[in-house]
Scaffold this motif. Structure first.
Motif, PDB file in Angstrom:
ATOM      1  N   ALA A  44       0.836  -1.206   0.000  1.00  0.00           N
ATOM      2  CA  ALA A  44       0.000   0.000   0.000  1.00  0.00           C
ATOM      3  C   ALA A  44       0.867   1.251   0.000  1.00  0.00           C
ATOM      4  O   ALA A  44       1.174   1.835   1.029  1.00  0.00           O
ATOM      5  N   GLY A  45       1.268   1.672  -1.180  1.00  0.00           N
ATOM      6  CA  GLY A  45       2.102   2.860  -1.341  1.00  0.00           C
ATOM      7  C   GLY A  45       1.839   3.516  -2.671  1.00  0.00           C
ATOM      8  O   GLY A  45       0.871   3.179  -3.365  1.00  0.00           O
ATOM      9  N   THR A  46       2.680   4.470  -3.035  1.00  0.00           N
ATOM     10  CA  THR A  46       2.571   5.131  -4.332  1.00  0.00           C
ATOM     11  C   THR A  46       3.708   4.663  -5.232  1.00  0.00           C
ATOM     12  O   THR A  46       4.828   4.426  -4.772  1.00  0.00           O
ATOM     13  N   PHE A  47       3.418   4.578  -6.520  1.00  0.00           N
ATOM     14  CA  PHE A  47       4.373   4.015  -7.465  1.00  0.00           C
ATOM     15  C   PHE A  47       4.410   4.853  -8.739  1.00  0.00           C
ATOM     16  O   PHE A  47       3.365   5.253  -9.258  1.00  0.00           O
ATOM     17  N   SER A  48       5.612   5.106  -9.235  1.00  0.00           N
ATOM     18  CA  SER A  48       5.790   5.781 -10.511  1.00  0.00           C
ATOM     19  C   SER A  48       5.832   4.717 -11.604  1.00  0.00           C
ATOM     20  O   SER A  48       6.314   3.600 -11.383  1.00  0.00           O
ATOM     21  N   THR A  49       5.322   5.034 -12.780  1.00  0.00           N
ATOM     22  CA  THR A  49       5.341   4.073 -13.878  1.00  0.00           C
ATOM     23  C   THR A  49       5.953   4.696 -15.125  1.00  0.00           C
ATOM     24  O   THR A  49       5.912   5.910 -15.323  1.00  0.00           O
ATOM     25  N   GLN A  50       6.512   3.837 -15.961  1.00  0.00           N
ATOM     26  CA  GLN A  50       7.023   4.236 -17.262  1.00  0.00           C
ATOM     27  C   GLN A  50       6.611   3.184 -18.280  1.00  0.00           C
ATOM     28  O   GLN A  50       6.990   2.019 -18.161  1.00  0.00           O
ATOM     29  N   VAL A  51       5.814   3.592 -19.253  1.00  0.00           N
ATOM     30  CA  VAL A  51       5.365   2.698 -20.310  1.00  0.00           C
ATOM     31  C   VAL A  51       6.302   2.836 -21.498  1.00  0.00           C
ATOM     32  O   VAL A  51       6.719   3.941 -21.847  1.00  0.00           O
ATOM     33  N   GLY A  52       6.640   1.715 -22.111  1.00  0.00           N
ATOM     34  CA  GLY A  52       7.546   1.797 -23.248  1.00  0.00           C
ATOM     35  C   GLY A  52       7.437   0.607 -24.164  1.00  0.00           C
ATOM     36  O   GLY A  52       6.577  -0.256 -24.022  1.00  0.00           O
ATOM     37  N   VAL A  53       8.343   0.550 -25.138  1.00  0.00           N
ATOM     38  CA  VAL A  53       8.366  -0.527 -26.122  1.00  0.00           C
ATOM     39  C   VAL A  53       9.824  -0.810 -26.484  1.00  0.00           C
ATOM     40  O   VAL A  53      10.666   0.103 -26.517  1.00  0.00           O
ATOM     41  N   GLN A  54      10.138  -2.067 -26.704  1.00  0.00           N
ATOM     42  CA  GLN A  54      11.491  -2.468 -27.082  1.00  0.00           C
ATOM     43  C   GLN A  54      11.742  -2.106 -28.540  1.00  0.00           C
ATOM     44  O   GLN A  54      10.932  -2.419 -29.418  1.00  0.00           O
ATOM     45  N   VAL A  55      12.859  -1.435 -28.809  1.00  0.00           N
ATOM     46  CA  VAL A  55      13.247  -1.078 -30.172  1.00  0.00           C
ATOM     47  C   VAL A  55      14.669  -1.558 -30.416  1.00  0.00           C
ATOM     48  O   VAL A  55      15.360  -2.003 -29.493  1.00  0.00           O
ATOM     49  N   LYS A  56      15.129  -1.469 -31.645  1.00  0.00           N
ATOM     50  CA  LYS A  56      16.456  -1.973 -31.995  1.00  0.00           C
ATOM     51  C   LYS A  56      17.558  -1.353 -31.160  1.00  0.00           C
ATOM     52  O   LYS A  56      18.475  -2.027 -30.708  1.00  0.00           O
ATOM     53  N   GLY A  57      17.442  -0.068 -30.958  1.00  0.00           N
ATOM     54  CA  GLY A  57      18.493   0.635 -30.227  1.00  0.00           C
ATOM     55  C   GLY A  57      18.428   0.452 -28.724  1.00  0.00           C
ATOM     56  O   GLY A  57      19.230   1.007 -27.990  1.00  0.00           O
ATOM     57  N   GLY A  58      17.467  -0.301 -28.224  1.00  0.00           N
ATOM     58  CA  GLY A  58      17.318  -0.501 -26.784  1.00  0.00           C
ATOM     59  C   GLY A  58      15.854  -0.407 -26.398  1.00  0.00           C
ATOM     60  O   GLY A  58      14.999  -1.001 -27.033  1.00  0.00           O
ATOM     61  N   SER A  59      15.587   0.373 -25.374  1.00  0.00           N
ATOM     62  CA  SER A  59      14.211   0.537 -24.897  1.00  0.00           C
ATOM     63  C   SER A  59      13.800   1.990 -25.009  1.00  0.00           C
ATOM     64  O   SER A  59      14.532   2.882 -24.573  1.00  0.00           O
ATOM     65  N   GLY A  60      12.646   2.221 -25.607  1.00  0.00           N
ATOM     66  CA  GLY A  60      12.126   3.580 -25.700  1.00  0.00           C
ATOM     67  C   GLY A  60      10.945   3.750 -24.789  1.00  0.00           C
ATOM     68  O   GLY A  60       9.969   3.012 -24.888  1.00  0.00           O
TER      69      GLY A  60
END
Length: 287
Positions: free
Chosen positions: A88-104
């Motif tokens: 029971a806390g607060t959480f930051s999120t980051q949505v992304g997608v895997q690309v050739k150069g790494g993760s965007g």
């Protein structure tokens, strides 16, 4: 194209940042697919709808207090809900997608799991009925550096010069995060909280990957979807006395509701829309 949050300065109970209002004459439809699931505080539920089984989309969830983070790949819960007990806390999120150069990826909404307990029902909606951000087929046309591209919220086939466009659409509601791809009707299914006043927001990520370079094409950090939070009958993305007034008018046969408003207007969840719902909403606003 930079991501941005558009602030709403209103002396009411705000559900989220700015929404894109639709014409008041446009009816919106909500279909309940199932009663869904009951969650406890500290529990985060993920759901994927209509996504490829090999989707490269992911989400990073970080505990704001400890700094600990976990990356979840949406392919791990392909087309079925999956719950995790994070505390029971607060959480930051980051949505992304895997690309050739790494993760965007970029910044995305935060999740508060301190008061996220309750029932989450599974519903079906047509995105364009709730936000003018979306085209009728559920896609979004993004213009960057003078060029436009229609993103369909999944990895696309390479275009004529070999560029692969990828995009992700996630819809947040309390302790639920839905990774969705609009189907052929421009519709999606998602889990949403039935708690009074819990807003529904979406975030988008756009990326391209070519032979010579990779990069981001913009997106939104958070934008509310009006008319999905219980109590939001107007539907403008936040709760105010206007919503209570609409419920009173409906109870007196002076106001008609579409299916989305009917769902939002049953504040006390007793199967009826009457003065008791307006009273409960007024008491919530007073608090």
């Amino acid at each position: 194209m930079f991501k941005k949050i558009i602030a709403v300065a209103l002396s009411v109970v705000s559900l989220s940042v700015a929404s894109l209002p639709l014409s008041a004459a446009q009816a919106a439809t909500v279909k309940r697919v199932s009663k869904g699931t009951t969650q406890s505080d500290g529990q985060l539920i993920f759901y994927s709808y209509n996504v490829p089984s090999d989707t490269k989309a992911f989400i990073k969830v970080q505990n704001d207090k400890t700094g600990d983070s976990t990356t979840y790949r949406f392919s791990s819960f392909y087309n079925h809900p999956q719950s995790y007990q994070l505390g029971a806390g607060t959480f930051s999120t980051q949505v992304g997608v895997q690309v050739k150069g790494g993760s965007g990826y970029g910044s995305s909404p935060s999740v508060d799991l301190r008061n996220s307990a309750g029932r989450y029902e599974r519903i079906r909606i047509k995105l364009s009925e709730f936000s003018s951000y979306f085209n009728k087929d559920g896609s979004h046309t993004q213009t960057s550096h003078g060029e436009s591209h229609k993103f369909i919220f999944r990895e696309e086939e390479p275009d004529s010069d070999g560029t692969v466009f990828s995009s992700v659409l996630c819809i947040y509601s309390g302790g639920a995060i839905n990774h969705v791809v609009p189907d052929s009707k421009g519709e999606v299914e998602l889990y949403v909280s039935t708690n009074l006043g819990t807003g529904v927001d979406f975030t988008t990520e756009f990326h391209y990957d070519s032979t010579y370079s990779s990069g981001g094409g913009g997106g939104l950090t958070s934008r509310s979807i009006g008319g999905l939070a219980i109590g939001d009958c107007d539907p403008n993305g936040y709760l105010s006395i206007s919503d209570a007034t609409m419920i009173q008018k409906y109870a007196a046969d002076l106001q008609k509701f579409d299916s989305a408003q009917t769902r939002c207007g049953d504040v006390n969840k007793d199967g009826n829309i009457d003065i008791a719902d307006a009273t409960e909403l007024q008491m919530f606003l007073a608090r």
